[in-house]
Design a protein around this motif. Structure first.
Motif, PDB file in Angstrom:
ATOM      1  N   TYR A 122       0.832  -1.205   0.000  1.00 46.55           N
ATOM      2  CA  TYR A 122       0.000   0.000   0.000  1.00 46.55           C
ATOM      3  C   TYR A 122       0.871   1.262   0.000  1.00 46.55           C
ATOM      4  O   TYR A 122       0.699   2.149  -0.825  1.00 46.55           O
ATOM      5  CB  TYR A 122      -0.920  -0.004   1.221  1.00 46.55           C
ATOM      6  N   PHE A 123       1.811   1.328   0.940  1.00 50.45           N
ATOM      7  CA  PHE A 123       2.613   2.542   1.082  1.00 50.45           C
ATOM      8  C   PHE A 123       3.613   2.725  -0.053  1.00 50.45           C
ATOM      9  O   PHE A 123       3.962   3.848  -0.397  1.00 50.45           O
ATOM     10  CB  PHE A 123       3.354   2.546   2.418  1.00 50.45           C
ATOM     11  N   ASN A 124       4.094   1.649  -0.618  1.00 50.68           N
ATOM     12  CA  ASN A 124       5.155   1.758  -1.624  1.00 50.68           C
ATOM     13  C   ASN A 124       4.669   1.540  -3.050  1.00 50.68           C
ATOM     14  O   ASN A 124       5.481   1.437  -3.962  1.00 50.68           O
ATOM     15  CB  ASN A 124       6.294   0.796  -1.273  1.00 50.68           C
ATOM     16  N   ALA A 125       3.359   1.494  -3.259  1.00 46.84           N
ATOM     17  CA  ALA A 125       2.813   1.281  -4.603  1.00 46.84           C
ATOM     18  C   ALA A 125       2.816   2.556  -5.436  1.00 46.84           C
ATOM     19  O   ALA A 125       2.668   2.502  -6.643  1.00 46.84           O
ATOM     20  CB  ALA A 125       1.389   0.736  -4.505  1.00 46.84           C
ATOM     21  N   ARG A 126       2.988   3.701  -4.816  1.00 45.68           N
ATOM     22  CA  ARG A 126       2.855   4.970  -5.527  1.00 45.68           C
ATOM     23  C   ARG A 126       4.133   5.446  -6.187  1.00 45.68           C
ATOM     24  O   ARG A 126       4.171   6.499  -6.789  1.00 45.68           O
ATOM     25  CB  ARG A 126       2.373   6.041  -4.548  1.00 45.68           C
ATOM     26  N   GLY A 127       5.194   4.713  -6.057  1.00 43.85           N
ATOM     27  CA  GLY A 127       6.464   5.144  -6.625  1.00 43.85           C
ATOM     28  C   GLY A 127       7.166   6.091  -5.676  1.00 43.85           C
ATOM     29  O   GLY A 127       6.762   6.294  -4.544  1.00 43.85           O
ATOM     30  N   GLY A 128       8.218   6.669  -6.132  1.00 43.18           N
ATOM     31  CA  GLY A 128       8.994   7.561  -5.280  1.00 43.18           C
ATOM     32  C   GLY A 128       9.911   6.767  -4.368  1.00 43.18           C
ATOM     33  O   GLY A 128      10.054   5.556  -4.495  1.00 43.18           O
ATOM     34  N   PRO A 129      10.542   7.471  -3.430  1.00 45.22           N
ATOM     35  CA  PRO A 129      11.466   6.774  -2.534  1.00 45.22           C
ATOM     36  C   PRO A 129      10.713   5.760  -1.670  1.00 45.22           C
ATOM     37  O   PRO A 129       9.598   6.021  -1.211  1.00 45.22           O
ATOM     38  CB  PRO A 129      12.077   7.887  -1.682  1.00 45.22           C
ATOM     39  N   ALA A 130      11.323   4.606  -1.481  1.00 46.07           N
ATOM     40  CA  ALA A 130      10.688   3.543  -0.688  1.00 46.07           C
ATOM     41  C   ALA A 130      10.589   3.975   0.767  1.00 46.07           C
ATOM     42  O   ALA A 130      11.508   4.562   1.332  1.00 46.07           O
ATOM     43  CB  ALA A 130      11.494   2.257  -0.797  1.00 46.07           C
ATOM     44  N   ALA A 131       9.436   3.672   1.348  1.00 46.63           N
ATOM     45  CA  ALA A 131       9.203   3.975   2.755  1.00 46.63           C
ATOM     46  C   ALA A 131       9.449   2.721   3.580  1.00 46.63           C
ATOM     47  O   ALA A 131       9.141   1.613   3.150  1.00 46.63           O
ATOM     48  CB  ALA A 131       7.763   4.461   2.950  1.00 46.63           C
ATOM     49  N   LEU A 132       9.989   2.909   4.769  1.00 47.49           N
ATOM     50  CA  LEU A 132      10.110   1.810   5.719  1.00 47.49           C
ATOM     51  C   LEU A 132       8.773   1.684   6.434  1.00 47.49           C
ATOM     52  O   LEU A 132       8.202   2.688   6.871  1.00 47.49           O
ATOM     53  CB  LEU A 132      11.222   2.086   6.727  1.00 47.49           C
ATOM     54  N   VAL A 133       8.262   0.475   6.564  1.00 50.48           N
ATOM     55  CA  VAL A 133       6.937   0.260   7.148  1.00 50.48           C
ATOM     56  C   VAL A 133       7.079  -0.447   8.485  1.00 50.48           C
ATOM     57  O   VAL A 133       7.749  -1.482   8.583  1.00 50.48           O
ATOM     58  CB  VAL A 133       6.044  -0.559   6.192  1.00 50.48           C
ATOM     59  N   ALA A 134       6.451   0.123   9.507  1.00 47.78           N
ATOM     60  CA  ALA A 134       6.412  -0.480  10.841  1.00 47.78           C
ATOM     61  C   ALA A 134       4.991  -0.958  11.109  1.00 47.78           C
ATOM     62  O   ALA A 134       4.023  -0.252  10.810  1.00 47.78           O
ATOM     63  CB  ALA A 134       6.826   0.540  11.893  1.00 47.78           C
ATOM     64  N   VAL A 135       4.857  -2.153  11.666  1.00 51.88           N
ATOM     65  CA  VAL A 135       3.544  -2.745  11.937  1.00 51.88           C
ATOM     66  C   VAL A 135       3.472  -3.130  13.404  1.00 51.88           C
ATOM     67  O   VAL A 135       4.413  -3.713  13.948  1.00 51.88           O
ATOM     68  CB  VAL A 135       3.320  -4.004  11.055  1.00 51.88           C
TER      69      VAL A 135
END
Length: 190
Positions: A122-135
């Motif tokens: 979800y967070f990284n589907a939009r392109g741009g710099p990759a986000a680190l995801v915390a769950v």
């Protein structure tokens, strides 16, 4: 085993989504390898196992279509009713639940790893710099936050529902407030 459409429909939808998820995760190559290496399987059992994933996907997709037709809708100043039947109790939804219960078909909960996979997509589907995801586990689901240098952890929160895997977006808020708001949200669906 009857109940109002507003209460039963989300339970049934969660169970059907769980079946779809389990079937989609299954590896056809692994199933074929297992069938080929298994001793003593008769031809009918081997054939069933080879096609089980596809059959489960088809049946669950068909049930999902039925649920799209028999879903709760709100009437002004009244409890929810079935869009197709018009009643507060939907015989179709109750009947399907009865059959699933008779065959002990239970929901498979989403685990933390699957929640992370969905949130990362979800967070990284939009392109741009990759986000680190915390769950983190919040009881009824998993709260996912994306860290980016620009916003830190102050961006939106995505909750992955433990029972259905459904994603909902929430504004930034403290953990305890999110837990309370998400419970209220789920109560509104029932």
């Amino acid at each position: 085993m009857t109940g109002s459409i507003g209460f039963r429909h989300p339970e049934l939808r969660a169970r059907v989504c769980s079946v779809l998820t389990a079937a989609m995760r299954a590896d056809n190559t692994a199933i074929d390898t297992l069938v080929e290496s298994a001793d003593g399987l008769d031809a009918h059992t081997a054939d069933f196992l080879r096609h089980a994933r596809r059959l489960v996907l088809a049946c669950a997709a068909a049930l999902s279509t039925v649920l799209d037709v028999h879903q709760p809708v709100a009437e002004p100043d009244a409890p929810r009713v079935c869009r197709e039947c018009g009643g507060h109790e939907c015989r179709t939804v109750n009947g399907i639940l009865h059959v699933l219960n008779a065959y002990a078909a239970r929901s498979t909960e989403i685990d933390r790893a699957e929640a992370w996979r969905r949130a990362d997509a979800y967070f990284n589907a939009r392109g741009g710099p990759a986000a680190l995801v915390a769950v983190e586990d919040i009881g009824d689901g998993y709260a996912a936050r994306a860290f980016t240098p620009a916003s830190g952890l102050n961006g939106p929160i995505v909750v992955v529902d433990r029972r259905t895997g459904r994603l909902t977006q929430w504004p930034p808020m403290p953990r305890e407030a999110l837990i309370e708001q998400y419970r209220r949200y789920l109560d509104g669906l029932r």
